[in-house]
Structures are given as structure tokens and as C-alpha cells.
Design an enzyme around this catalytic site. Structure first.
Site, short mmCIF file in Angstrom:
data_model
loop_
_atom_site.label_atom_id
_atom_site.label_comp_id
_atom_site.label_asym_id
_atom_site.label_seq_id
_atom_site.Cartn_x
_atom_site.Cartn_y
_atom_site.Cartn_z
N ASP A 177 -35.00 4.07 -2.46
CA ASP A 177 -34.53 2.68 -2.43
C ASP A 177 -34.09 2.27 -3.83
O ASP A 177 -34.57 2.82 -4.82
CB ASP A 177 -35.66 1.73 -2.01
CG ASP A 177 -36.00 1.83 -0.53
OD1 ASP A 177 -35.24 2.44 0.23
OD2 ASP A 177 -37.05 1.26 -0.15
N ARG A 218 -26.92 4.98 0.90
CA ARG A 218 -27.05 3.75 1.67
C ARG A 218 -26.41 2.64 0.83
O ARG A 218 -26.74 2.48 -0.35
CB ARG A 218 -28.52 3.44 1.90
CG ARG A 218 -28.73 2.11 2.62
CD ARG A 218 -30.16 1.61 2.48
NE ARG A 218 -31.14 2.55 2.97
CZ ARG A 218 -32.39 2.60 2.52
NH1 ARG A 218 -32.80 1.78 1.57
NH2 ARG A 218 -33.24 3.47 3.00
C1 LIG Z 1 -31.79 -0.72 6.09
C2 LIG Z 1 -31.74 -1.57 4.86
C3 LIG Z 1 -32.18 -1.05 3.65
C4 LIG Z 1 -32.12 -1.82 2.50
N1 LIG Z 1 -32.47 -1.27 1.28
C5 LIG Z 1 -32.31 -1.99 0.16
C6 LIG Z 1 -32.56 -1.43 -1.13
O1 LIG Z 1 -32.94 -0.26 -1.27
N2 LIG Z 1 -32.38 -2.23 -2.22
C7 LIG Z 1 -31.94 -3.53 -2.13
O2 LIG Z 1 -31.78 -4.20 -3.16
N3 LIG Z 1 -31.70 -4.08 -0.91
C8 LIG Z 1 -31.88 -3.36 0.22
N4 LIG Z 1 -31.61 -3.94 1.42
C9 LIG Z 1 -31.39 -5.42 1.51
C10 LIG Z 1 -29.94 -5.80 1.28
O3 LIG Z 1 -29.61 -5.58 -0.07
C11 LIG Z 1 -29.68 -7.27 1.63
O4 LIG Z 1 -30.48 -8.08 0.80
C12 LIG Z 1 -29.98 -7.64 3.06
O5 LIG Z 1 -29.62 -6.64 3.96
C13 LIG Z 1 -29.25 -8.95 3.44
O6 LIG Z 1 -27.86 -8.77 3.42
P1 LIG Z 1 -27.01 -8.56 4.76
O7 LIG Z 1 -25.82 -7.74 4.44
O8 LIG Z 1 -27.90 -7.97 5.82
O9 LIG Z 1 -26.59 -10.00 5.28
P2 LIG Z 1 -26.56 -11.42 4.52
O10 LIG Z 1 -25.52 -11.41 3.45
O11 LIG Z 1 -27.95 -11.80 4.17
O12 LIG Z 1 -26.09 -12.33 5.71
C14 LIG Z 1 -24.72 -12.40 6.12
C15 LIG Z 1 -24.64 -12.93 7.53
O13 LIG Z 1 -25.17 -11.95 8.43
C16 LIG Z 1 -25.86 -12.60 9.49
N5 LIG Z 1 -27.29 -12.21 9.45
C17 LIG Z 1 -27.95 -11.67 8.39
N6 LIG Z 1 -29.23 -11.40 8.72
C18 LIG Z 1 -29.37 -11.78 10.01
C19 LIG Z 1 -30.44 -11.76 10.93
N7 LIG Z 1 -31.64 -11.28 10.60
N8 LIG Z 1 -30.22 -12.24 12.18
C20 LIG Z 1 -29.01 -12.73 12.53
N9 LIG Z 1 -27.96 -12.77 11.69
C21 LIG Z 1 -28.14 -12.31 10.47
C22 LIG Z 1 -25.69 -14.09 9.27
O14 LIG Z 1 -24.54 -14.51 9.95
C23 LIG Z 1 -25.46 -14.18 7.77
O15 LIG Z 1 -24.78 -15.34 7.41
C24 LIG Z 1 -31.63 -3.17 2.59
C25 LIG Z 1 -31.17 -3.67 3.79
C26 LIG Z 1 -31.21 -2.90 4.91
C27 LIG Z 1 -30.67 -3.46 6.20
#
Ligand SMILES: Cc1cc2nc3c(=O)[nH]c(=O)nc-3n(C[C@H](O)[C@H](O)[C@H](O)COP(=O)(O)OP(=O)(O)OC[C@H]3O[C@@H](n4cnc5c(N)ncnc54)[C@H](O)[C@@H]3O)c2cc1C
Length: 305
Positions: free
Chosen positions: A132, A182
């Protein structure tokens, strides 16, 4: 308002006193909706159920703020037990881990030693490990260690965050080691000196990185719950005739369950990131920071247990 709530929860995620309090008094505050259990044994039936539905998994033993060598070695042993359990139970699961939990803040040799022990076992058992990405102060060290280890171990991936200005260049520098990446937006509180301050640029850069890594021919995990990112990827792979075996979507356990199933039905590979362990506090706070709607199930957790 959203920015204030985000900063507030990101601030709380780094609070060591609250971390200790949460561990000691152990109330889950709704964390059980997004955490697979306090032990790996508790997570096994959940992973089996996800596998049964066609979803692949990556498990993460939660843990932050490790600053003594003995604890870092214990963490490595827990990873090894987890890898053995995955193989023994024939689970379709990878392992995700954080280098700080293996001693990154203590010394580099310790992390390399811990990682090599883990990767030897993982290679023997056919399990892939993803490092990560943590906050920007650890990014350089993490990528350097990744490149060094990737030379020796095929079954190793890491993460690139689109909110960092440096990420485009990082992709160029990773190209030679044929990375398994990722791609995410990024979950930590970062200063405008190192990271795009606005969502529009972060989203734009994520699309750019997805395109670049896929067209470079490297396996790519698109880790986002954002419809716009998922739709962009679908169009991109269709346009460039990129087969499903070359990429996967990843989402966090308990988030967008229906979307995970819909993507599966459409024939895409989907992997669920399932954290487990007693150290749920920092992870949970970062999820609250990302999405105000998550606060609702936290409040429900406090009053309904
Ligand atoms: C599998 C995985 C591994 C990760 N590993 C890391 C890592 O190693 N390091 C790190 O810094 N970050 C990690 N992250 C977190 C990532 O960096 C983001 O902070 C997080 O995924 C939120 O961004 P997003 O792209 O999902 O959507 P966002 O930008 O948070 O949301 C955009 C839009 O998506 C929709 N949405 C988002 N979440 C939801 C929900 N739960 N339900 C319904 N609609 C929703 C909404 O419409 C929202 O307005 C990881 C995320 C995932 C999924």
C-alpha cells in the site's frame, strides 16, 4: 463543509491517543461494516462468501504507528501466517501491507528483511503481495524498496496516488520493472506543495495514469468507487481493445456492493480490499474523511450496540 469534515477526520486518523483509546475500549463504532474481523480466522468465512460470488480479495492486517523492531517482526509473522492460511483454505486472495508496519520508520534493513521473509513464503504459496502507499513523506522510500524487491520477486505490486504531482514521473521510473500497480486518488492529508488541492485535477490525473499504465502494457488495478473513473476505464479498454485479463477493478470491503456485483456480471475482474485486525481506528477515520455518508453508520454503530 465537506472540506472541514475531511480535514477533521484526517486529523483524527493521526491521533495516537485516540488510537490507543479505540484499541483499549474496543468499541467498533460501526467499523464492522468495513472491517473483516479482529483476527484472520474471523475474516475467512467472509472471504469464502466473496469468492463464492466471484469476487477476488486482498486482505490487509491493519496496523499503523509501529515504532519498535519486535512489533515490526511480529507484523511480518502475522503476514506469513495469513499467507499460509490463504493457501491452506484455497482462498482467492492476495495480501496488502504497509511498510511502516514492517519497520519503515525504524530502519530500511529491517523492512527489507521482513519483506523478503514474507515474499519467500508468498512465492512458495503462489500469493501476490501489494505494498500500500502511505503519506507522501514515505512515498520515495516505498517506491525505492518496491523497485529493489521487484527485481527478485515477480509476485509484488504497489500503489501510485493520483493526487501527488510526482506520480506521472514515478510511472516513467517504474516502467522498467514491469510493475503491477494499483492506481488510486490518495487517502492522506497532503500539502499543496506535493499534491493537487482540487478534486478535478486529482480525477484528471487518475484518468491519465490509468491510460498511461495500461498502454504501457502493465497489469493495472483501478481502485476507485467513483462512477466517472469506472466508466472512463470501461470506454478506454474498449477503445484500445485491452482484454479483461490485463486489468481489474478494486473496491473496499463494504463499499458499493451493488456496483461490485454489476461489474462482475459485465465480465470484469473485481477485487475487494478487506482489512482485518484490532488496529481499525486509523483506517476507519480515513474512510469517514472520504465520504460523509459513512458517518451515518458510525453513529448507528455507537447507539445500536
Ligand atoms: C482497493 C483500494 C485500495 C486503496 N489503497 C490505497 C492506498 O494504498 N493508499 C492510499 O492513499 N489510498 C488508497 N485507497 C483510497 C483511495 O486513495 C481513495 O481515498 C478512496 O478510494 C476514495 O476515492 P474514490 O476514487 O473511491 O472516490 P471519491 O473521490 O471519494 O468519490 C467520488 C464519487 O464516487 C462516489 N462514491 C465514492 N465512494 C462511494 C461509496 N462508498 N458509495 C457510493 N458512492 C461512492 C460518489 O459519487 C463520490 O462523489 C484505496 C482505495 C481502494 C478502493
Amino acid at each position: 463543509m465537506e472540506a472541514i469534515s475531511k480535514n477533521f477526520f484526517l486529523y483524527l486518523s493521526n491521533n495516537k491517543l485516540l488510537d490507543r483509546f479505540a484499541k483499549r475500549f474496543g468499541k467498533r463504532f460501526g467499523a464492522d461494516k468495513i472491517v473483516g474481523g479482529e483476527t484472520f480466522s474471523q475474516a475467512i468465512p467472509l472471504i469464502q462468501q466473496l469468492n463464492h460470488e466471484g469476487l477476488q480479495v486482498t486482505v490487509d492486517h491493519l496496523g499503523e504507528f509501529v515504532n519498535c523492531e519486535a512489533e515490526a517482526r511480529d507484523r511480518a509473522q502475522e503476514c506469513i501466517r495469513c499467507i499460509q492460511s490463504i493457501a491452506n483454505h484455497q482462498l482467492n486472495s492476495e495480501v496488502s501491507l504497509k511498510l511502516t508496519s514492517l519497520g519503515l520508520d525504524i530502519n530500511r534493513e529491517l523492512v527489507i528483511e521482513n519483506m523478503e521473509t514474507i515474499l519467500e513464503e508468498a512465492e512458495k504459496r503462489g500469493v501476490t503481495v501489494t505494498i500500500d502507499m502511505e503519506d507522501s513523506s514515505r512515498c520515495e522510500a516505498t517506491l525505492e524498496i518496491y523497485k529493489e524487491l521487484k527485481d527478485k520477486y515477480e509476485n509484488l505490486g504497489t500503489v501510485v496516488q493520483s493526487y501527488l504531482y510526482r506520480s506521472d514521473k514515478d510511472l516513467d521510473e517504474l516502467d522498467a520493472c514491469k510493475p503491477y500497480l494499483r492506481l488510486v486518488k490518495g487517502a492522506y492529508k497532503e500539502s499543496g506543495k506535493v499534491a493537487f488541492p482540487d478534486k478535478e485535477s486529482v480525477d484528471k490525473n487518475l484518468k491519465h495514469l490509468i491510460k498511461k499504465n495500461l498502454l504501457n502494457g502493465h497489469y493495472t488495478a483501478i481502485a476507485s468507487h467513483d462512477d466517472a473513473i469506472v466508466d472512463y476505464t470501461k470506454k478506454l479498454v474498449e477503445e484500445h481493445d485491452i482484454p479483461n485479463e490485463r486489468f481489474e477493478f478494486q473496491m473496499l470491503y463494504g463499499m458499493r456492493n451493488q456496483m461490485q456485483k454489476d461489474l462482475l456480471k459485465e465480465g470484469y475482474n473485481v477485487r475487494v480490499y478487506m482489512p482485518y485486525g484490532e488496529d481499525w481506528y486509523g483506517y476507519f477515520m480515513r474512510r469517514l474523511a472520504e465520504r460523509p455518508a459513512n458517518i451515518a453508520f458510525a453513529i448507528k454503530g455507537i447507539f445500536c450496540k
